[in-house]
Design a protein around this motif. Sequence first.
Motif, short mmCIF file in Angstrom:
data_model
loop_
_atom_site.label_atom_id
_atom_site.label_comp_id
_atom_site.label_asym_id
_atom_site.label_seq_id
_atom_site.Cartn_x
_atom_site.Cartn_y
_atom_site.Cartn_z
N ALA A 42 9.35 -2.37 53.91
CA ALA A 42 8.69 -1.18 53.35
C ALA A 42 8.04 -1.50 52.01
N ASN A 43 8.76 -2.22 51.16
CA ASN A 43 8.22 -2.54 49.84
C ASN A 43 7.24 -3.71 49.89
N GLY A 44 7.33 -4.52 50.94
CA GLY A 44 6.47 -5.69 51.02
C GLY A 44 5.02 -5.37 51.24
N VAL A 45 4.71 -4.15 51.73
CA VAL A 45 3.32 -3.79 52.00
C VAL A 45 2.62 -3.20 50.78
N MET A 46 3.34 -3.02 49.67
CA MET A 46 2.76 -2.38 48.50
C MET A 46 1.99 -3.37 47.65
N ALA A 47 0.74 -3.06 47.39
CA ALA A 47 -0.03 -3.88 46.46
C ALA A 47 0.31 -3.53 45.02
N ASP A 48 0.64 -2.27 44.79
CA ASP A 48 0.93 -1.79 43.43
C ASP A 48 2.07 -0.79 43.51
N PRO A 49 3.28 -1.16 43.04
CA PRO A 49 4.42 -0.24 43.16
C PRO A 49 4.28 1.02 42.33
N SER A 50 3.32 1.06 41.40
CA SER A 50 3.14 2.27 40.62
C SER A 50 2.20 3.26 41.30
N ALA A 51 1.56 2.82 42.39
CA ALA A 51 0.64 3.69 43.13
C ALA A 51 1.43 4.62 44.06
N PRO A 52 0.82 5.73 44.50
CA PRO A 52 1.52 6.63 45.42
C PRO A 52 1.85 5.93 46.73
N PRO A 53 2.97 6.28 47.36
CA PRO A 53 3.29 5.71 48.67
C PRO A 53 2.35 6.25 49.73
N ALA A 54 2.29 5.56 50.86
CA ALA A 54 1.41 5.98 51.96
C ALA A 54 1.69 7.43 52.35
N GLY A 55 0.62 8.20 52.49
CA GLY A 55 0.75 9.59 52.91
C GLY A 55 0.86 10.59 51.79
N ALA A 56 1.01 10.12 50.54
CA ALA A 56 1.25 11.03 49.43
C ALA A 56 0.01 11.25 48.57
N ASN A 57 -0.01 12.40 47.91
CA ASN A 57 -0.95 12.75 46.84
C ASN A 57 -2.39 12.92 47.30
N PHE A 100 3.67 14.95 48.22
CA PHE A 100 3.27 14.59 46.86
C PHE A 100 4.41 13.86 46.18
N ALA A 101 4.06 12.94 45.30
CA ALA A 101 5.08 12.15 44.60
C ALA A 101 4.57 11.84 43.19
N LEU A 102 5.51 11.66 42.29
CA LEU A 102 5.17 11.28 40.92
C LEU A 102 6.11 10.19 40.45
N THR A 103 5.67 9.42 39.47
CA THR A 103 6.56 8.53 38.74
C THR A 103 6.73 9.12 37.35
N TYR A 104 7.93 9.50 37.02
CA TYR A 104 8.22 10.20 35.77
C TYR A 104 9.07 9.32 34.86
N GLY A 105 9.18 9.71 33.61
CA GLY A 105 10.12 9.07 32.69
C GLY A 105 9.83 7.61 32.41
N ARG A 106 8.55 7.24 32.39
CA ARG A 106 8.19 5.84 32.14
C ARG A 106 8.05 5.56 30.64
N ASN A 107 8.51 4.40 30.24
CA ASN A 107 8.20 3.89 28.92
C ASN A 107 6.76 3.41 28.94
N ALA A 108 6.00 3.74 27.92
CA ALA A 108 4.58 3.41 27.90
C ALA A 108 4.33 1.91 28.04
N ASP A 109 5.32 1.10 27.67
CA ASP A 109 5.14 -0.35 27.73
C ASP A 109 5.36 -0.92 29.12
N ASN A 110 5.92 -0.12 30.04
CA ASN A 110 6.22 -0.65 31.37
C ASN A 110 5.97 0.42 32.43
N PRO A 111 4.80 0.41 33.06
CA PRO A 111 4.48 1.44 34.06
C PRO A 111 5.22 1.26 35.37
#
Length: 319
Positions: A42-57, A100-111
């Motif tokens: 599931a995680n191996g197909v992600m080009a960018d883990p900070s991007a929305p997962p398939a089907g979201a947003n 819909f999905a969000l990534t919350y609570g991120r430190n600005a130095d590490n997305p």
Amino acid sequence: MRLNLPLLALGTALTAALTTLIAVPGAGAATAYPVTYNVAAANGVMADPSAPPAGANDFSCQPSAAHPHPVVLVHGLGATMGENWATMSPLLADNGYCVFALTYGRNADNPYVGGVMKMEDSSAELATFVDRVLAATGADKVDLVGHSEGTVMPQYYLKFRGGAAKVDKYVAITPIYRGTTLLGIGALITAMETAFPQYAGPLSSGFDQDCGSCQEFLAGSPFLTNLYADGVYAVPGVTYTTIMTRYDELVTPYTSGRLSAPNATNIVVQDQCPIDLAEHVAVAFDPTVAQDTLNALDPAHPLPVPCRLVLPMVGAPAG
């Protein structure tokens, strides 16, 4: 909790032996996205883990009469929306939900690391995101599906940021309502602070600097004490489904997620499927949990829950 752990390096060797399942639990759904029930694939197909997962947003998505409430996915500590929901998001989309999905609570130095800010602050991000979803879809309420931190941070949103009026169903996977002992780590920190009070302040502030939410999870923390000062764990007006695993190594005891309330249903994965060995991470990629979630979101049309071998940190093996 964080999904791209060092153990996922095993994915290179395991992926060839793991199945990518195109069929999804649920009859009659037109499959638009592939759904896989193992962590590495599931995680191996992600080009960018900070991007929305398939089907979201897809903010142009309009809820159907069958599924009138958009589903908002709330990830766990250290994860991102892409990592945590690589299985659940495409599954829900394939079953006709606006997801819909969000990534919350991120430190600005590490997305790429979410959920590390104080949960009071993260709940404000969730509130803003839910309002955006409601405005875009025209729905009156959303359903929440949370994992790990995503089961307790939204409680603050429900109780202190007006969320109870905007949420219908709340599916909590590995919930931490009463906090965790973290296999005794919480008691160790308390013992150290008692034995060496001169270090209590620096120890706590140092911890908070890197992870403001981490100590808030501990059983008896000031955050949890304030959150449940009224004695209410299941907020009235919201329908709760809590999904626990006996093999949870991070929520200890796993029964921290059990609710005693008329608006709550408690599920232990192994009561349904004894050969499901999923721990804290694998439950987010688990076919049993997937169907439990679909049934919780659409209780008028429940389908049988599958029972398959699920391995810790891996998910469902081939076959």
